[in-house]
Design a protein around this motif. Structure first.
Motif, PDB file in Angstrom:
ATOM      1  N   ASP A 138       0.849  -1.212   0.000  1.00  0.00           N
ATOM      2  CA  ASP A 138       0.000   0.000   0.000  1.00  0.00           C
ATOM      3  C   ASP A 138       0.873   1.247   0.000  1.00  0.00           C
ATOM      4  N   LEU A 139       1.864   1.228   0.902  1.00  0.00           N
ATOM      5  CA  LEU A 139       2.690   2.424   1.093  1.00  0.00           C
ATOM      6  C   LEU A 139       3.557   2.725  -0.128  1.00  0.00           C
ATOM      7  N   ALA A 140       3.946   1.665  -0.847  1.00  0.00           N
ATOM      8  CA  ALA A 140       4.808   1.872  -2.023  1.00  0.00           C
ATOM      9  C   ALA A 140       4.004   2.256  -3.261  1.00  0.00           C
ATOM     10  N   ALA A 141       2.699   1.966  -3.242  1.00  0.00           N
ATOM     11  CA  ALA A 141       1.868   2.245  -4.419  1.00  0.00           C
ATOM     12  C   ALA A 141       1.716   3.749  -4.616  1.00  0.00           C
ATOM     13  N   ASP A 142       1.382   4.129  -5.840  1.00  0.00           N
ATOM     14  CA  ASP A 142       1.116   5.552  -6.092  1.00  0.00           C
ATOM     15  C   ASP A 142      -0.146   5.992  -5.356  1.00  0.00           C
ATOM     16  N   VAL A 143      -1.123   5.092  -5.338  1.00  0.00           N
ATOM     17  CA  VAL A 143      -2.365   5.407  -4.619  1.00  0.00           C
ATOM     18  C   VAL A 143      -2.760   4.191  -3.790  1.00  0.00           C
ATOM     19  N   ARG A 144      -3.088   4.433  -2.531  1.00  0.00           N
ATOM     20  CA  ARG A 144      -3.557   3.349  -1.674  1.00  0.00           C
ATOM     21  C   ARG A 144      -5.079   3.374  -1.649  1.00  0.00           C
ATOM     22  N   ALA A 145      -5.673   2.221  -1.930  1.00  0.00           N
ATOM     23  CA  ALA A 145      -7.123   2.090  -1.797  1.00  0.00           C
ATOM     24  C   ALA A 145      -7.391   1.297  -0.528  1.00  0.00           C
ATOM     25  N   ALA A 146      -8.426   1.687   0.198  1.00  0.00           N
ATOM     26  CA  ALA A 146      -8.713   1.022   1.470  1.00  0.00           C
ATOM     27  C   ALA A 146      -9.187  -0.418   1.254  1.00  0.00           C
ATOM     28  N   THR A 147      -9.900  -0.631   0.158  1.00  0.00           N
ATOM     29  CA  THR A 147     -10.450  -1.965  -0.154  1.00  0.00           C
ATOM     30  C   THR A 147     -10.456  -2.126  -1.677  1.00  0.00           C
TER      31      THR A 147
END
Lengths: 363, 68
Positions: A239-248
């Motif tokens: 999540d942290l490395a992604a450009d955008v974190r989605a909650a689900t």
């Protein structure tokens, strides 16, 4: 067998062959002790429980998560007798298990990767607003994947979606996800977004998304990434490395595409808004026109009043010259020859008098 | 086909935004407003129609990722 005499080397080879035949791989769970890395390459540790201890060996590049003494781990191993007669387990895979160990490994790796800047906000790239081609990495059997597809279809259309079906938990999961990330990054026609999704699960289930190699692969992706793993409270290093974190996974769909109903409503609203602009402009123009006409009318009325005043003044003046007005004041007009014996006509306001001239005298 | 349609929706949305911006700019003149308004109205209708019709194309790759 008793009559067979073999060398030590052959004996070791025979034992190893037997072990390999009997236990090609074993999966063992236990606690790590005496963990050490020699020469930066070789990892040695013991795995133990209350009554037993086994020595383990692996290469440092095989470590996908930080390991330290006291951690509970699951190892995939091949038993082996070394050339020095020591029994050892050659580790193929190692993974922390249990909430405490996973949390500790998570914190250690997070700190390490954070120092390298992998999670820095300035690395984050914006997503295209209306993507036409996206790649999804998930298990097509997972509930999270079904939620994602359902919401994507409800919200928007016209998107080409390539789906890489991979394992999303277990030892194999990070490797498969990495291969899928690399596959999409090597396509001639790149997707505009890579979405990695997985539904909820236990800390053990989700631990694949804290794999160091996977986190690095996500951070290195040429294509912007969205990671939606687990539930809102679950945080993974992926999540942290992604450009955008989605909650689900559902939230990932909401991030990637707009809701067509919102877009339709917004388009209608824009039309109403510009129609109000036109109405406003027409109202303003007619109001301006009314003002101009009112001003013109007032100007005409003022001119008319001035002319009327002038006329009235002339009329007053003319009235003053009216002979009848003079006669009304008691004066008389005299016409005729003013010689003695002549007849003259005297006009008064209300009568005419004829008279004879009897006397004429110079003034 | 679907990509083309989707792009058309994106183009139509962009054109609608342009028109709205024109209505709010100093370039606005009443003489041109009716034609521009009609275009915006038609775009909004087309966008609604396109979005109601468009479907996503979901392809599960045959490629396996369980080995190099």
């Amino acid at each position: 067998m008793e009559n067979l005499v073999i060398s030590v080397t052959d004996a070791i080879a025979l034992i190893n062959q037997t072990l390999d035949y009997a236990f090609p791989t074993l999966v063992i769970e236990g606690e790590v002790a005496s963990f050490k890395v020699n020469q930066g390459k070789f990892v040695f540790f013991d795995i133990k429980d209350d009554t037993g201890t086994l020595g383990c060996f692996m290469m440092v590049f095989q470590l996908r998560m930080p390991i330290e003494d006291g951690m509970r781990v699951k190892v995939v191993v091949t038993p082996k007798l070394t050339a020095w007669g020591k029994f050892s387990l050659t580790v193929k895979e190692i993974q922390p298990v249990g909430e405490g160990s996973l949390k500790r490994a998570f914190e250690l790796l997070k700190e390490k990767l954070d120092k390298e800047g992998l999670f820095a906000p300035e690395r984050k790239r914006p997503l295209p607003s209306l993507p036409r081609r996206i790649a999804v990495i998930s298990s097509t059997q997972a509930a999270g994947y079904a939620d994602f597809v359902r919401l994507l279809n409800e919200r928007w259309g016209g998107v080409h979606v390539d789906v890489a079906h991979v394992q999303v938990q277990g030892f194999e999961a990070p490797k498969q996800i990495i291969r899928a990330v690399n596959y999409f990054n090597q396509q001639e026609e790149l997707p505009e977004i890579i979405v990695i999704i997985r539904g909820g699960g236990s800390a053990d289930d989700l631990s694949a998304f804290n794999d160091e190699f996977l986190v690095r692969a996500i951070a290195a992706s040429r294509v912007p990434t969205v990671v939606g793993v687990g539930h809102e409270v679950d945080e993974s290093l992926a999540d942290l490395a992604a450009d955008v974190r989605a909650a689900t996974p559902s939230h990932a769909a909401q991030i990637i595409v707009p809701d067509k109903n919102d877009v339709i409503r917004a388009a209608r609203h824009e039309v109403v808004r510009i129609s109000n602009v036109v109405d406003g402009a027409v109202t303003e123009l007619s109001s301006r026109t009314r003002r101009v006409l009112t001003d013109a009318l007032r100007s005409v009325e003022e001119r008319f009043a001035r002319v009327a005043d002038l006329l009235a003044s002339k009329q007053t003046m003319l009235a003053a010259y009216d002979p009848n007005a003079v006669l009304a004041r008691g004066y008389a007009l005299v016409r005729g020859a003013t010689t003695i014996g002549g007849t003259i006509e005297i006009e008064q306001a209300k009568r005419f008098i004829e008279a004879e001239v009897k006397h004429v005298r110079e003034k | 086909m679907s990509e083309k349609n989707s792009e058309t929706v994106a183009n139509k949305l962009a054109r609608l935004s342009e028109l709205v911006a024109w209505f709010e700019s100093d370039d606005f003149v009443l003489e041109d407003a009716v034609a521009q308004f009609k275009e915006a109205q038609k775009l909004a209708e087309d966008i609604e129609h396109d979005l109601s019709e468009l479907k996503n194309e979901i392809v599960v790759l045959k490629k396996k990722f369980d080995e190099e």
